[in-house]
Design a protein around this motif. Structure first.
Motif, PDB file in Angstrom:
ATOM      1  N   VAL A 155      30.689   6.948 -33.918  1.00  0.00           N
ATOM      2  CA  VAL A 155      29.146   7.395 -33.826  1.00  0.00           C
ATOM      3  C   VAL A 155      28.427   6.887 -34.899  1.00  0.00           C
ATOM      4  CG1 VAL A 155      27.497   9.103 -33.246  1.00  0.00           C
ATOM      5  CG2 VAL A 155      29.739   8.785 -31.894  1.00  0.00           C
ATOM      6  N   VAL A 156      28.967   7.136 -36.090  1.00  0.00           N
ATOM      7  CA  VAL A 156      28.022   6.939 -37.350  1.00  0.00           C
ATOM      8  C   VAL A 156      27.958   5.683 -37.647  1.00  0.00           C
ATOM      9  CG1 VAL A 156      28.156   7.704 -39.886  1.00  0.00           C
ATOM     10  CG2 VAL A 156      29.157   9.308 -38.146  1.00  0.00           C
ATOM     11  N   PHE A 210      28.072  15.705 -30.452  1.00  0.00           N
ATOM     12  CA  PHE A 210      28.306  14.945 -28.966  1.00  0.00           C
ATOM     13  C   PHE A 210      29.682  15.353 -28.336  1.00  0.00           C
ATOM     14  CE2 PHE A 210      30.096  11.027 -27.651  1.00  0.00           C
ATOM     15  CZ  PHE A 210      29.672  10.797 -26.291  1.00  0.00           C
ATOM     16  N   VAL A 264      28.037 -10.122 -54.355  1.00  0.00           N
ATOM     17  CA  VAL A 264      26.660  -9.902 -53.683  1.00  0.00           C
ATOM     18  C   VAL A 264      25.847 -10.766 -54.946  1.00  0.00           C
ATOM     19  CG1 VAL A 264      24.613  -8.445 -53.999  1.00  0.00           C
ATOM     20  CG2 VAL A 264      26.901  -7.763 -52.748  1.00  0.00           C
ATOM     21  N   VAL A 291      33.520  -6.550 -53.807  1.00  0.00           N
ATOM     22  CA  VAL A 291      32.139  -6.765 -53.179  1.00  0.00           C
ATOM     23  C   VAL A 291      30.961  -6.783 -54.225  1.00  0.00           C
ATOM     24  CG1 VAL A 291      30.874  -5.000 -51.647  1.00  0.00           C
ATOM     25  CG2 VAL A 291      32.977  -5.435 -50.992  1.00  0.00           C
ATOM     26  N   ILE A 345      20.549  11.836 -46.155  1.00  0.00           N
ATOM     27  CA  ILE A 345      20.195  12.814 -45.298  1.00  0.00           C
ATOM     28  C   ILE A 345      20.340  12.179 -43.926  1.00  0.00           C
ATOM     29  CG2 ILE A 345      18.329  14.030 -44.001  1.00  0.00           C
ATOM     30  CD1 ILE A 345      17.160  14.471 -46.588  1.00  0.00           C
ATOM     31  N   VAL A 346      20.223  10.915 -43.512  1.00  0.00           N
ATOM     32  CA  VAL A 346      20.388  10.023 -42.400  1.00  0.00           C
ATOM     33  C   VAL A 346      22.014  10.095 -41.842  1.00  0.00           C
ATOM     34  CG1 VAL A 346      20.254   8.043 -41.172  1.00  0.00           C
ATOM     35  CG2 VAL A 346      18.330   8.871 -42.476  1.00  0.00           C
ATOM     36  N   ILE A 347      22.609   9.948 -43.075  1.00  0.00           N
ATOM     37  CA  ILE A 347      24.123   9.761 -42.627  1.00  0.00           C
ATOM     38  C   ILE A 347      24.810  11.073 -42.286  1.00  0.00           C
ATOM     39  CG2 ILE A 347      26.257   9.403 -43.893  1.00  0.00           C
ATOM     40  CD1 ILE A 347      25.011   7.271 -45.564  1.00  0.00           C
ATOM     41  N   PHE A 390      23.083  13.612 -40.964  1.00  0.00           N
ATOM     42  CA  PHE A 390      22.594  13.821 -39.662  1.00  0.00           C
ATOM     43  C   PHE A 390      23.586  13.045 -38.634  1.00  0.00           C
ATOM     44  CE2 PHE A 390      19.784  12.516 -36.260  1.00  0.00           C
ATOM     45  CZ  PHE A 390      19.330  14.026 -35.747  1.00  0.00           C
ATOM     46  N   PHE A 391      23.928  11.997 -38.862  1.00  0.00           N
ATOM     47  CA  PHE A 391      24.574  11.147 -37.721  1.00  0.00           C
ATOM     48  C   PHE A 391      25.886  11.777 -37.730  1.00  0.00           C
ATOM     49  CE2 PHE A 391      23.496   7.279 -35.208  1.00  0.00           C
ATOM     50  CZ  PHE A 391      22.283   7.659 -35.309  1.00  0.00           C
ATOM     51  N   ILE A 392      26.472  12.342 -38.772  1.00  0.00           N
ATOM     52  CA  ILE A 392      28.060  12.904 -38.847  1.00  0.00           C
ATOM     53  C   ILE A 392      27.780  14.194 -37.791  1.00  0.00           C
ATOM     54  CG2 ILE A 392      29.552  14.075 -39.995  1.00  0.00           C
ATOM     55  CD1 ILE A 392      28.996  12.058 -42.127  1.00  0.00           C
ATOM     56  N   HIS A 428      18.618   2.837 -39.251  1.00  0.00           N
ATOM     57  CA  HIS A 428      18.337   3.040 -40.575  1.00  0.00           C
ATOM     58  C   HIS A 428      19.033   1.819 -41.346  1.00  0.00           C
ATOM     59  CE1 HIS A 428      16.952   5.428 -44.190  1.00  0.00           C
ATOM     60  NE2 HIS A 428      18.028   5.149 -44.652  1.00  0.00           N
ATOM     61  N   LEU A 458      34.013 -10.426 -46.795  1.00  0.00           N
ATOM     62  CA  LEU A 458      33.350 -10.742 -48.204  1.00  0.00           C
ATOM     63  C   LEU A 458      32.920 -12.174 -48.203  1.00  0.00           C
ATOM     64  CD1 LEU A 458      33.863  -9.320 -50.739  1.00  0.00           C
ATOM     65  CD2 LEU A 458      35.740 -10.757 -51.132  1.00  0.00           C
ATOM     66  N   SER A 513      16.919  10.080 -48.863  1.00  0.00           N
ATOM     67  CA  SER A 513      16.956   9.879 -47.313  1.00  0.00           C
ATOM     68  C   SER A 513      18.027   9.299 -46.772  1.00  0.00           C
ATOM     69  CB  SER A 513      15.727   9.569 -47.107  1.00  0.00           C
ATOM     70  OG  SER A 513      15.764   8.046 -47.358  1.00  0.00           O
ATOM     71  N   ASP A 514      18.824   8.361 -47.414  1.00  0.00           N
ATOM     72  CA  ASP A 514      19.936   7.614 -46.983  1.00  0.00           C
ATOM     73  C   ASP A 514      20.779   8.792 -46.477  1.00  0.00           C
ATOM     74  OD1 ASP A 514      18.519   5.422 -46.927  1.00  0.00           O
ATOM     75  OD2 ASP A 514      19.801   4.529 -48.797  1.00  0.00           O
ATOM     76  N   LEU A 524      24.718   3.772 -37.128  1.00  0.00           N
ATOM     77  CA  LEU A 524      23.630   3.900 -37.950  1.00  0.00           C
ATOM     78  C   LEU A 524      22.920   2.735 -38.702  1.00  0.00           C
ATOM     79  CD1 LEU A 524      22.168   6.253 -39.363  1.00  0.00           C
ATOM     80  CD2 LEU A 524      23.903   6.206 -41.144  1.00  0.00           C
ATOM     81  N   LEU A 575      25.622  14.781 -35.663  1.00  0.00           N
ATOM     82  CA  LEU A 575      25.435  14.497 -34.275  1.00  0.00           C
ATOM     83  C   LEU A 575      26.423  14.086 -33.570  1.00  0.00           C
ATOM     84  CD1 LEU A 575      22.295  14.132 -32.832  1.00  0.00           C
ATOM     85  CD2 LEU A 575      22.894  11.583 -33.195  1.00  0.00           C
ATOM     86  N   GLY A 576      27.443  13.256 -34.047  1.00  0.00           N
ATOM     87  CA  GLY A 576      28.690  12.770 -33.448  1.00  0.00           C
ATOM     88  C   GLY A 576      29.420  14.209 -33.348  1.00  0.00           C
ATOM     89  N   ILE A 577      29.523  15.269 -34.275  1.00  0.00           N
ATOM     90  CA  ILE A 577      30.243  16.348 -34.118  1.00  0.00           C
ATOM     91  C   ILE A 577      29.601  16.980 -32.642  1.00  0.00           C
ATOM     92  CG2 ILE A 577      30.853  18.625 -34.839  1.00  0.00           C
ATOM     93  CD1 ILE A 577      31.046  17.214 -37.791  1.00  0.00           C
TER      94      ILE A 577
END
Lengths: 323, 118
Positions: free
Chosen positions: A92-93, B18, B82, B78, B6-8, B10-12, A107, A162, B3-4, A96, B14-16
């Motif tokens: 689910v996550v 669900f 970049v 990684v 908080i959104v994450i 929130f989604f965790i 987001h 990568l 806020s990033d 996002l 939400l999944g729980i």
């Protein structure tokens, strides 16, 4: 306080939309898989519920809702109960930062692709918890094999991702899509190799044929979810098909230009590409036989990992020389 | 940035929620008729013999160990991926050295038979 709460209402609506999409997509994919396998095996597949069995998944969901919860004696209760959460919540996550369209994204995290890769890796813990907690030899064997397989194919998968990060120079999903406006990445030879490696690894990550050794039904019954019934079994299934959608959607985003297309709406192109890759993976599943454990592990570590490492270096060389 | 997170979170949640909602609906509707035979671990209809937490092949742990090394390596790579185009040739040679050292490690594990599955 009220202002704080209302500022999160759009997020709540988006989250509910994602949940609805996950449920519908899983039900549609289960029906699609049964229809495709039936066509390949010269059968009809589900036909009785609705036109061409379209409501078969709905009937299955209702049936699973009404099924008894059977916990095996000697099971590790806490771990056995938590396993479906650990398998399904990451799926689910991961939605996002899934770029459905030019503006359709919940987001846009600046580390989007890294976030998706890392959060979906958590589900391997859930798989192993299910295998260990069930107090069943088949489950334990399936969980062990699954953990070994998923971690092995994680390495070539991340190395092929990568290559795309190097080409685009960003980790944001929308940034990766916008970097492909001049040409989809898989048209470059080095990225095409990464695309093939990604598809092979993604097949193994989602435990699908030819890499379905964790669930090999002819030897392990059903692998790690043998002892789960009713809604818990349904959750493992939802997670499996949601993960199938996630790997295909990520492949569409990274290699096939995501939501880019000749005309609007952009969401149409994203879903078209994602479901095309899903159909391709289903075609593979019902065509190829299963590989052996030693062949599978050897293929990951002795072929895919060296090839991916060389591919990363070649990509770096091409990018540096070009400027 | 906050806020990033908080959104994450929130989604965790939400999944729980669900999964919990699905389990609760099922809990309200399903029958409960347990029996000893029904609750026995499934072994193709045979009576269960011995414990299921059996000894395991050491290869599984070796694979996990090699995976940890390579996963950390990829995490190091990684940020390099970049920004390396801005730094240019220097960054490329440094990464070549880094991957070469790992390649030697992979070759050593290969030669020692850690990648064989018997």
């Amino acid at each position: 306080m009220i202002g704080f709460v209302t500022s999160y209402i759009p997020l709540l609506l988006k989250g509910l939309a994602v949940l609805g999409f996950i449920a519908l997509s899983a039900m549609f994919l289960i029906w699609l898989e049964r229809k495709i396998s039936a066509k390949i095996q010269n059968r009809l597949g589900p036909m009785m519920t609705g036109p061409h069995g379209a409501f078969q998944s709905v009937a299955d969901t209702v049936k699973l809702l009404l099924k008894e919860n059977i916990m095996p004696t000697g099971a590790d209760t806490t771990i056995w109960w938590l396993a479906p959460f650990f398998v399904t919540v990451p799926a689910v996550v991961a939605f996002l930062c899934m770029p459905f369209g030019s503006h359709f994204i919940v987001h846009d995290l600046n580390v989007g692709i890294l976030f998706i890769c890392s959060i979906t890796s958590i589900s391997v813990i859930g798989v192993f918890m299910a295998g260990w907690g069930s107090n069943n030899k088949y489950s334990l064997l399936g969980g062990m094999r699954s953990a070994a397989q998923i971690v092995s194919y994680e390495v070539p998968l991340l190395l092929s991702v990568l290559v795309v990060i190097m080409e685009s120079g960003t980790l944001s999903m929308q940034g990766i899509v916008r970097a492909q406006e001049l040409g989809w990445f898989f048209l470059k030879p080095n990225v095409f190799i990464a695309f093939v490696i990604y598809l092979i690894s993604a097949t193994a990550e989602t435990n699908r044929v030819p890499f379905d050794i964790p669930e090999a039904e002819s030897e392990l019954v059903a692998g790690y979810h043998t002892e789960y019934s009713g809604m818990k079994f349904a959750m493992f299934f939802v997670a499996e098909y949601t993960n199938l959608f996630i790997v295909s959607a990520v492949a569409a985003t990274l290699f096939l230009g995501g939501w880019l297309g000749p005309f609007r709406p952009s969401m149409f192109w994203f879903l078209l590409k994602a479901y095309t890759i899903i159909a391709f993976l289903m075609w593979i599943r019902w065509t190829l036989p299963r590989v052996r454990m030693d062949q599978m592990m050897g293929f990951a570590w002795k072929f895919l990992v060296p090839v991916s490492l060389v591919n990363v270096l070649v990509t770096g060389w091409l990018l540096v020389v070009k400027g | 940035m906050l806020s990033d997170y908080i959104v994450i979170i929130f989604f965790i949640l939400l999944g729980i929620a669900f999964i919990s909602a699905a389990f609760t609906v099922s809990w309200l509707l399903r029958p409960r008729v347990p029996s000893k035979a029904k609750n026995a671990p499934y072994e193709c209809g045979e009576i269960v013999s011995g414990t299921s937490r059996v000894q395991f092949n050491i290869r599984f742990y070796l694979v996990a160990l090699i995976f940890v090394i390579f996963d950390v390596e990829i995490l190091f790579t990684v940020p390099w991926a970049v920004v390396f185009r801005e730094i240019g040739m220097t960054a490329y040679w440094e990464m070549l050295l880094f991957i070469a050292v790992l390649g030697v490690g992979l070759g050593y594990a290969w030669k020692k038979g850690a990648l064989e599955w018997r």
